[in-house]
Design an enzyme around this catalytic site. Structure first.
Site, PDB file in Angstrom:
ATOM      1  N   LYS A  55       0.855  -1.175   0.000  1.00 35.60           N
ATOM      2  CA  LYS A  55       0.000   0.000   0.000  1.00 35.60           C
ATOM      3  C   LYS A  55       0.897   1.233   0.000  1.00 35.60           C
ATOM      4  O   LYS A  55       1.924   1.253   0.685  1.00 35.60           O
ATOM      5  CB  LYS A  55      -0.887  -0.016   1.250  1.00 35.60           C
ATOM      6  CG  LYS A  55      -1.717   1.251   1.470  1.00 35.60           C
ATOM      7  CD  LYS A  55      -2.812   1.356   0.394  1.00 35.60           C
ATOM      8  CE  LYS A  55      -3.770   2.501   0.679  1.00 35.60           C
ATOM      9  NZ  LYS A  55      -4.653   2.195   1.818  1.00 35.60           N
ATOM     10  N   SER A  57       0.851   5.836  -0.548  1.00 33.37           N
ATOM     11  CA  SER A  57       0.175   7.090  -0.885  1.00 33.37           C
ATOM     12  C   SER A  57       0.442   7.374  -2.358  1.00 33.37           C
ATOM     13  O   SER A  57       1.571   7.218  -2.838  1.00 33.37           O
ATOM     14  CB  SER A  57       0.727   8.252  -0.053  1.00 33.37           C
ATOM     15  OG  SER A  57       0.447   8.078   1.309  1.00 33.37           O
ATOM     16  N   ALA A 107      -1.941  13.452   1.953  1.00 34.56           N
ATOM     17  CA  ALA A 107      -2.410  14.523   2.837  1.00 34.56           C
ATOM     18  C   ALA A 107      -1.431  15.683   2.845  1.00 34.56           C
ATOM     19  O   ALA A 107      -1.827  16.861   2.753  1.00 34.56           O
ATOM     20  CB  ALA A 107      -2.608  13.982   4.253  1.00 34.56           C
ATOM     21  N   HIS A 145      -7.810   8.318   7.745  1.00 31.81           N
ATOM     22  CA  HIS A 145      -8.291   7.055   8.291  1.00 31.81           C
ATOM     23  C   HIS A 145      -9.421   7.296   9.306  1.00 31.81           C
ATOM     24  O   HIS A 145     -10.266   8.167   9.116  1.00 31.81           O
ATOM     25  CB  HIS A 145      -7.137   6.264   8.912  1.00 31.81           C
ATOM     26  CG  HIS A 145      -6.018   5.951   7.963  1.00 31.81           C
ATOM     27  ND1 HIS A 145      -6.217   5.651   6.642  1.00 31.81           N
ATOM     28  CD2 HIS A 145      -4.671   5.898   8.158  1.00 31.81           C
ATOM     29  CE1 HIS A 145      -5.062   5.414   6.054  1.00 31.81           C
ATOM     30  NE2 HIS A 145      -4.107   5.554   6.945  1.00 31.81           N
TER      31      HIS A 145
END
Length: 262
Positions: A55, A57, A107, A145
């Site tokens: 996983k 970003s 983010a 999250h």
């Protein structure tokens, strides 16, 4: 063949990978050794080449696109699911310092793009940001999250929905993250993983309660309503396949067009 897999412990990842990792679908000759890391540790891991599958970003893709390809399945991408910039309720002082869930996260990339004047951005484990802002350690924080669902319980208030601002400026869904595979893996293996992950997600949609025990073994928030909201927000049709619009969204965020498993 055994593949080293790293994912986050968050409900969207464990929901998607449950069937693949827990024997609910046939994975053929592929086996998976899984480790769980927070998103910034996952981003650092792919930069070091630590996993076959991970996983990530989407914002880290420019740094790894020569070594990893983004799979068509497994994405956290959509509308109304962006990170939230929050501060202490009632505080009206200028925002100068912000806690972000990692310097390589989507983010942080959004903060740089949407709030370039805020240059004091400090990386902090995503699950610690809300408490740090509440006790005054930072003027504001960016929540991802489960944190985005429970921040009001800490007397925090919303400053900006970064995903909403992204959608307003681009008219595209927000590409938060996805699953990357090493380009050194045979193409057939990468394709097989894409197919298996899609089947795993389809199983999860068809049997939504099957993964609940596995999810709760790893989740930060154990409330079923929070878990359900988390999954509903981050797992969708784009998780099954990025499609053309999903690819355009990734390209808009990263500025590169060679990131995909194709």
């Amino acid at each position: 063949m055994t593949l080293r897999l790293r994912i986050s412990p968050c409900p969207n990842d464990t929901f998607m990978f449950d069937a693949l990792l827990n024997g609910r679908i046939d994975t053929g000759d592929l086996r998976f050794e899984v480790e769980y890391r927070d998103i910034e540790a996952l981003n650092r891991g792919v930069q070091a080449g630590a996993a076959d599958l991970s996983k990530i970003s989407c914002a880290v893709l420019p740094a790894i696109a020569d070594r990893y390809a983004l799979l068509d399945s497994g994405a956290a991408l959509g509308r109304g699911n962006g990170p939230l910039l929050v501060r202490r309720a009632g505080d009206r002082s200028p925002i100068r310092s912000v806690a972000v869930p990692g310097l390589h996260t989507t983010a942080n990339a959004l903060m740089m793009r949407l709030f370039p004047e805020i240059t004091q951005r400090t990386p902090l484990l995503f699950s610690q940001i809300a408490a740090a802002v509440e006790r005054g350690g930072f003027d504001a924080g960016v929540l991802i999250h489960e944190g985005r669902f429970v921040y009001r319980q800490r007397q925090l208030e919303l400053v900006a929905d970064l995903g909403q601002l992204w959608e307003q400026t681009t008219a595209l869904p927000l590409p938060l993250g996805g699953i990357a595979a090493k380009r050194s893996l045979p193409e057939a293996v990468r394709r097989q993983v894409e197919t298996l992950l899609r089947q795993s997600i389809e199983y999860a949609f068809a049997h939504p309660e099957a993964s609940r025990t596995y999810i709760k073994e790893h989740a930060q928030e154990l409330d079923d309503a929070v878990i359900d909201a988390h999954i509903a927000l981050f797992v969708n049709d784009y998780s099954l396949s990025l499609g053309g619009e999903g690819r355009r969204a990734v390209e808009a965020l990263t500025g590169i067009v060679c990131a995909f498993n194709s």
